[in-house]
Design a protein around this motif. Sequence first.
Motif, PDB file in Angstrom:
ATOM      1  N   MET A 129       0.839  -1.197   0.000  1.00  0.00           N
ATOM      2  CA  MET A 129       0.000   0.000   0.000  1.00  0.00           C
ATOM      3  C   MET A 129       0.878   1.252   0.000  1.00  0.00           C
ATOM      4  SD  MET A 129      -2.863  -1.177   2.797  1.00  0.00           S
ATOM      5  CE  MET A 129      -3.683   0.406   2.759  1.00  0.00           C
ATOM      6  N   SER A 130       0.413   2.334  -0.670  1.00  0.00           N
ATOM      7  CA  SER A 130       1.221   3.533  -0.835  1.00  0.00           C
ATOM      8  C   SER A 130       1.550   4.191   0.497  1.00  0.00           C
ATOM      9  CB  SER A 130       0.510   4.536  -1.752  1.00  0.00           C
ATOM     10  OG  SER A 130      -0.740   4.905  -1.188  1.00  0.00           O
ATOM     11  N   GLU A 131       0.605   4.109   1.467  1.00  0.00           N
ATOM     12  CA  GLU A 131       0.850   4.768   2.737  1.00  0.00           C
ATOM     13  C   GLU A 131       1.925   4.065   3.558  1.00  0.00           C
ATOM     14  OE1 GLU A 131      -2.010   3.471   1.861  1.00  0.00           O
ATOM     15  OE2 GLU A 131      -3.027   2.379   3.469  1.00  0.00           O
ATOM     16  N   GLN A 132       2.266   2.802   3.177  1.00  0.00           N
ATOM     17  CA  GLN A 132       3.310   2.066   3.873  1.00  0.00           C
ATOM     18  C   GLN A 132       4.652   2.171   3.168  1.00  0.00           C
ATOM     19  OE1 GLN A 132       2.912   0.843   6.855  1.00  0.00           O
ATOM     20  NE2 GLN A 132       0.796   1.582   6.787  1.00  0.00           N
ATOM     21  N   LYS A 133       4.735   3.023   2.153  1.00  0.00           N
ATOM     22  CA  LYS A 133       5.981   3.234   1.425  1.00  0.00           C
ATOM     23  C   LYS A 133       7.048   3.736   2.387  1.00  0.00           C
ATOM     24  CE  LYS A 133       7.962   6.058  -2.263  1.00  0.00           C
ATOM     25  NZ  LYS A 133       7.690   7.149  -3.228  1.00  0.00           N
ATOM     26  N   ILE A 134       8.213   3.093   2.381  1.00  0.00           N
ATOM     27  CA  ILE A 134       9.307   3.484   3.272  1.00  0.00           C
ATOM     28  C   ILE A 134      10.050   4.654   2.655  1.00  0.00           C
ATOM     29  CG2 ILE A 134      11.475   2.737   4.317  1.00  0.00           C
ATOM     30  CD1 ILE A 134      10.324  -0.115   4.373  1.00  0.00           C
ATOM     31  N   LEU A 135      10.130   5.751   3.414  1.00  0.00           N
ATOM     32  CA  LEU A 135      10.779   6.964   2.920  1.00  0.00           C
ATOM     33  C   LEU A 135      12.215   7.093   3.406  1.00  0.00           C
ATOM     34  CD1 LEU A 135       7.825   9.470   3.534  1.00  0.00           C
ATOM     35  CD2 LEU A 135       8.356   8.192   1.452  1.00  0.00           C
ATOM     36  N   ALA A 136      12.504   6.502   4.563  1.00  0.00           N
ATOM     37  CA  ALA A 136      13.865   6.552   5.113  1.00  0.00           C
ATOM     38  C   ALA A 136      14.010   5.466   6.166  1.00  0.00           C
ATOM     39  CB  ALA A 136      14.137   7.931   5.719  1.00  0.00           C
ATOM     40  N   THR A 137      15.243   5.053   6.400  1.00  0.00           N
ATOM     41  CA  THR A 137      15.528   4.058   7.440  1.00  0.00           C
ATOM     42  C   THR A 137      16.689   4.565   8.276  1.00  0.00           C
ATOM     43  OG1 THR A 137      14.787   2.240   6.011  1.00  0.00           O
ATOM     44  CG2 THR A 137      16.138   1.668   7.929  1.00  0.00           C
ATOM     45  N   VAL A 138      16.458   4.660   9.586  1.00  0.00           N
ATOM     46  CA  VAL A 138      17.492   5.154  10.499  1.00  0.00           C
ATOM     47  C   VAL A 138      17.801   4.059  11.509  1.00  0.00           C
ATOM     48  CG1 VAL A 138      18.146   6.941  12.143  1.00  0.00           C
ATOM     49  CG2 VAL A 138      16.624   7.506  10.239  1.00  0.00           C
ATOM     50  N   ASP A 139      18.980   3.468  11.390  1.00  0.00           N
ATOM     51  CA  ASP A 139      19.426   2.418  12.315  1.00  0.00           C
ATOM     52  C   ASP A 139      18.384   1.308  12.437  1.00  0.00           C
ATOM     53  OD1 ASP A 139      21.419   1.374  14.056  1.00  0.00           O
ATOM     54  OD2 ASP A 139      20.210   1.998  15.780  1.00  0.00           O
ATOM     55  N   GLY A 140      17.861   0.879  11.295  1.00  0.00           N
ATOM     56  CA  GLY A 140      16.904  -0.225  11.280  1.00  0.00           C
ATOM     57  C   GLY A 140      15.461   0.178  11.501  1.00  0.00           C
ATOM     58  N   VAL A 141      15.202   1.444  11.809  1.00  0.00           N
ATOM     59  CA  VAL A 141      13.835   1.930  12.031  1.00  0.00           C
ATOM     60  C   VAL A 141      13.331   2.599  10.757  1.00  0.00           C
ATOM     61  CG1 VAL A 141      12.366   3.457  13.384  1.00  0.00           C
ATOM     62  CG2 VAL A 141      14.265   2.255  14.481  1.00  0.00           C
ATOM     63  N   ASN A 142      12.214   2.095  10.221  1.00  0.00           N
ATOM     64  CA  ASN A 142      11.660   2.638   8.990  1.00  0.00           C
ATOM     65  C   ASN A 142      10.746   3.838   9.274  1.00  0.00           C
ATOM     66  OD1 ASN A 142      12.900   0.657   7.415  1.00  0.00           O
ATOM     67  ND2 ASN A 142      11.159  -0.757   7.660  1.00  0.00           N
ATOM     68  N   ILE A 143      10.867   4.846   8.449  1.00  0.00           N
ATOM     69  CA  ILE A 143       9.936   5.986   8.468  1.00  0.00           C
ATOM     70  C   ILE A 143       9.092   5.869   7.212  1.00  0.00           C
ATOM     71  CG2 ILE A 143       9.675   8.489   8.473  1.00  0.00           C
ATOM     72  CD1 ILE A 143      12.448   8.686   9.742  1.00  0.00           C
ATOM     73  N   THR A 144       7.794   5.621   7.380  1.00  0.00           N
ATOM     74  CA  THR A 144       6.917   5.399   6.235  1.00  0.00           C
ATOM     75  C   THR A 144       6.148   6.669   5.870  1.00  0.00           C
ATOM     76  OG1 THR A 144       4.994   4.766   7.555  1.00  0.00           O
ATOM     77  CG2 THR A 144       6.588   3.023   7.028  1.00  0.00           C
ATOM     78  N   GLU A 145       5.474   6.590   4.734  1.00  0.00           N
ATOM     79  CA  GLU A 145       4.651   7.723   4.306  1.00  0.00           C
ATOM     80  C   GLU A 145       3.531   7.988   5.310  1.00  0.00           C
ATOM     81  OE1 GLU A 145       3.251   9.682   0.154  1.00  0.00           O
ATOM     82  OE2 GLU A 145       4.137   7.694   0.183  1.00  0.00           O
ATOM     83  N   ALA A 146       3.017   6.906   5.910  1.00  0.00           N
ATOM     84  CA  ALA A 146       1.981   7.064   6.938  1.00  0.00           C
ATOM     85  C   ALA A 146       2.549   7.802   8.157  1.00  0.00           C
ATOM     86  CB  ALA A 146       1.435   5.704   7.355  1.00  0.00           C
ATOM     87  N   ASP A 147       3.795   7.510   8.522  1.00  0.00           N
ATOM     88  CA  ASP A 147       4.443   8.207   9.636  1.00  0.00           C
ATOM     89  C   ASP A 147       4.570   9.696   9.327  1.00  0.00           C
ATOM     90  OD1 ASP A 147       4.834   5.826  11.060  1.00  0.00           O
ATOM     91  OD2 ASP A 147       6.765   5.456  10.080  1.00  0.00           O
ATOM     92  N   LEU A 148       4.961  10.006   8.084  1.00  0.00           N
ATOM     93  CA  LEU A 148       5.110  11.400   7.678  1.00  0.00           C
ATOM     94  C   LEU A 148       3.767  12.129   7.711  1.00  0.00           C
ATOM     95  CD1 LEU A 148       6.799  13.731   6.576  1.00  0.00           C
ATOM     96  CD2 LEU A 148       6.476  12.785   4.270  1.00  0.00           C
ATOM     97  N   ASP A 149       2.704  11.468   7.227  1.00  0.00           N
ATOM     98  CA  ASP A 149       1.366  12.073   7.251  1.00  0.00           C
ATOM     99  C   ASP A 149       0.928  12.356   8.685  1.00  0.00           C
ATOM    100  OD1 ASP A 149       1.156  12.012   4.496  1.00  0.00           O
ATOM    101  OD2 ASP A 149       0.089  10.098   4.450  1.00  0.00           O
TER     102      ASP A 149
END
Length: 246
Positions: free
Chosen positions: A1-21
Amino acid sequence: MSEQKILATVDGVNITEADLDAYIKGLPQDQQGYAQYPQFREHCLKQMVAFHLYAKMAVDEKMDETEEFKDMLAKAKKEILAQMAVNTVLKNVAVSEEEVKAYYDANAEQFKEGETAQAKHILVDSEEKALEIMDAIVKGETAFEDAAREFSSCPSNAQGGDLGEFGRGQMVPEFDQVAFEAEIGQVVGPVKTQFGYHLVKVENRKEASVMAFDEVKSYIEGTMLQQKQNEIYTAKYNELYAKYMD
């Protein structure tokens, strides 16, 4: 799903589009309007990445083991719990439309709008000049608005002399009397005031009236809701004070 698109990964932690929203939704309302712009979203993502990077740095340097961190964590925990408790106390507070209407009916005087007039004028520094312009307007040699643009010394000249809508008592007495008594559409003057000599054309007048219920419904509802919340908050505070204070 587009909202689960990973935008960045910091030390194994994913930041997704849903997180950004979710991050953007937590920003002040006036900033959320920029969410549609890619540059703004990129800026927000950088802020989120920075948050994770600095948090990682703090853990690596064992800042989470310091007394300062423990004190701050305890304070934050208490603040969160207090806010949750307040939200629980106030969550069922509501104002019905019947209550709002009853308040409106009982306090109609609060929503009364005074008499208003809309007028245009031409301001010059002599009675002779005012009469000369008046004569040209009456003879049809020039329109009132064109004469205002050409001769009036008031900044309203750019709008053809239009002063907009104003209430009784807002203008100097001599002008006010003409604005609220002269025949609509008729050019009146010269009217002498402290500013000079005016030619006045009243465009419209509105009688004093009570604002319609729909116009003030939201305002009344918000005011009553805040009052109810304050009363319930204070009552609960007094109850807790009696229970827990030494």
